[in-house]
Scaffold this motif. Structure first.
Motif, mmCIF file in Angstrom:
data_model
loop_
_atom_site.group_PDB
_atom_site.id
_atom_site.type_symbol
_atom_site.label_atom_id
_atom_site.label_comp_id
_atom_site.label_asym_id
_atom_site.label_seq_id
_atom_site.Cartn_x
_atom_site.Cartn_y
_atom_site.Cartn_z
ATOM 1 N N LYS A 1 0.831 -1.218 0.000
ATOM 2 C CA LYS A 1 0.000 0.000 0.000
ATOM 3 C C LYS A 1 0.860 1.260 0.000
ATOM 4 C CE LYS A 1 -3.867 -2.287 2.308
ATOM 5 N NZ LYS A 1 -4.785 -2.296 3.467
ATOM 6 N N ASN B 1 0.976 3.827 -1.926
ATOM 7 C CA ASN B 1 0.383 5.124 -2.243
ATOM 8 C C ASN B 1 -0.650 5.596 -1.228
ATOM 9 O OD1 ASN B 1 -1.592 3.272 -2.896
ATOM 10 N ND2 ASN B 1 -2.276 4.363 -4.721
ATOM 11 N N GLU B 2 -0.631 5.050 -0.028
ATOM 12 C CA GLU B 2 -1.580 5.478 0.994
ATOM 13 C C GLU B 2 -1.283 6.882 1.504
ATOM 14 O OE1 GLU B 2 -1.724 2.646 4.169
ATOM 15 O OE2 GLU B 2 -3.527 1.694 3.350
ATOM 16 N N SER B 3 -0.011 7.283 1.445
ATOM 17 C CA SER B 3 0.352 8.592 1.986
ATOM 18 C C SER B 3 1.654 9.065 1.348
ATOM 19 C CB SER B 3 0.531 8.511 3.508
ATOM 20 O OG SER B 3 1.663 7.705 3.831
ATOM 21 N N PRO B 4 1.895 10.399 1.364
ATOM 22 C CA PRO B 4 3.172 10.919 0.859
ATOM 23 C C PRO B 4 4.362 10.341 1.610
ATOM 24 C CG PRO B 4 1.581 12.692 1.097
ATOM 25 C CD PRO B 4 0.969 11.486 1.743
ATOM 26 N N GLU B 5 4.165 10.067 2.898
ATOM 27 C CA GLU B 5 5.260 9.510 3.700
ATOM 28 C C GLU B 5 5.659 8.122 3.199
ATOM 29 O OE1 GLU B 5 3.337 12.725 5.766
ATOM 30 O OE2 GLU B 5 2.492 10.849 4.997
ATOM 31 N N LYS B 6 4.649 7.301 2.844
ATOM 32 C CA LYS B 6 4.952 5.957 2.341
ATOM 33 C C LYS B 6 5.632 6.019 0.980
ATOM 34 C CE LYS B 6 2.034 2.642 4.683
ATOM 35 N NZ LYS B 6 1.208 1.424 4.494
ATOM 36 N N ASP C 1 7.575 8.482 -0.100
ATOM 37 C CA ASP C 1 8.954 8.923 0.138
ATOM 38 C C ASP C 1 9.809 7.788 0.694
ATOM 39 O OD1 ASP C 1 8.387 11.444 -0.773
ATOM 40 O OD2 ASP C 1 8.055 12.301 1.215
ATOM 41 N N LYS D 1 -0.766 -1.818 -5.960
ATOM 42 C CA LYS D 1 -0.506 -0.873 -4.867
ATOM 43 C C LYS D 1 0.773 -1.152 -4.097
ATOM 44 C CE LYS D 1 -4.852 1.306 -3.681
ATOM 45 N NZ LYS D 1 -5.753 1.674 -2.571
ATOM 46 N N SER E 1 -4.720 3.405 -8.024
ATOM 47 C CA SER E 1 -5.441 3.921 -6.846
ATOM 48 C C SER E 1 -6.836 3.335 -6.744
ATOM 49 C CB SER E 1 -5.546 5.452 -6.936
ATOM 50 O OG SER E 1 -6.262 5.815 -8.107
#
Length: 230
Positions: A105, A107-112, A114, A134, A226
């Motif tokens: 997963k 693409n769940e968040s910008p942090e992931k 990066d 994903k 997504s």
């Protein structure tokens, strides 16, 4: 209908020849799908389609056999078995172990996103998009066994596991990345007490920071869908 999910097709041409040369492939099929869209991946017989033990060598095969079975519609994809042993190619034993890194997963968040970029750059080996679209999977070689299974940050295996292979990513070689993998292992499992003796410093392959390589990295992350779950 909740049981309809998208499974990325296998792109044989993008899978490294090195991986294809290994004799430990299986065909897999999804038999169940959860309410959140996650689907299982079960090794199956390449002709009859029933469930098998993928870790049993008698059930493993060459890539061409597995891929032809997949093309005939017997399963949903192909995968490679991590058996915890030094690699053997055409009866020649190598000194390296095959390591699989699994990032779910992404693409769940910008942090992931990066975090995934940093891991891909540090390992600098073949990587691809998972069957769901994903996740990201990385295959690399190590001079010693490395990987302790699941962690909060991701998964890393060298034994007792089979990992799906899709070829959905840029063409790239599988390289030796022992130092980078050990660094990730220590970060993901900081409390683990490694019993191995210190090893001499090994070659470290860093992902080249060039416009072309940056574009390639953005491209593979751009493949992530997504509209489906891992």
């Amino acid at each position: 209908m909740k049981n309809l999910v998208k499974i990325n097709p296998v792109k044989s041409d993008n899978i490294p020849d090195f991986l294809k040369s290994l004799p430990q492939w299986v065909v897999w099929k999804s038999f169940s799908i959860s309410d959140d869209g996650r689907f299982d991946k079960i090794p199956i017989h390449p002709i009859f389609g029933h469930k098998i033990n993928g870790q049993d060598k008698i059930n493993q095969m060459d890539f061409n056999i597995a891929f032809k079975s997949y093309e005939k519609g017997v399963g949903n994809g192909v995968g490679i078995v991590l058996n915890g042993q030094p690699l053997t190619i055409k009866n020649m034993c190598l000194s390296q172990y095959l390591i699989g890194v699994d990032l779910d997963k992404v693409n769940e968040s910008p942090e992931k996103i990066d975090a995934a970029k940093k891991i891909i750059k540090s390992i600098a080996s073949y990587c691809e998009i998972s069957p769901s679209g994903k996740g990201i999977r990385i295959f690399a070689l190590s001079n010693i066994p490395v990987g302790k299974g699941q962690s909060l940050q991701g998964e890393m295996y060298y034994k007792d596991r089979f990992l799906t292979v899709t070829g959905n990513g840029p063409k790239r070689d599988v390289v030796i990345a022992t130092d980078a993998l050990l660094k990730i292992e220590r970060e993901w499992w900081p409390d683990a007490r490694l019993k191995t003796k210190p090893k001499p410093k090994l070659p470290f392959y860093n992902y080249p920071n060039t416009p072309r390589k940056r574009a390639e990295l953005e491209s593979i992350l751009g493949f992530i869908s997504s509209d489906c779950s891992y």
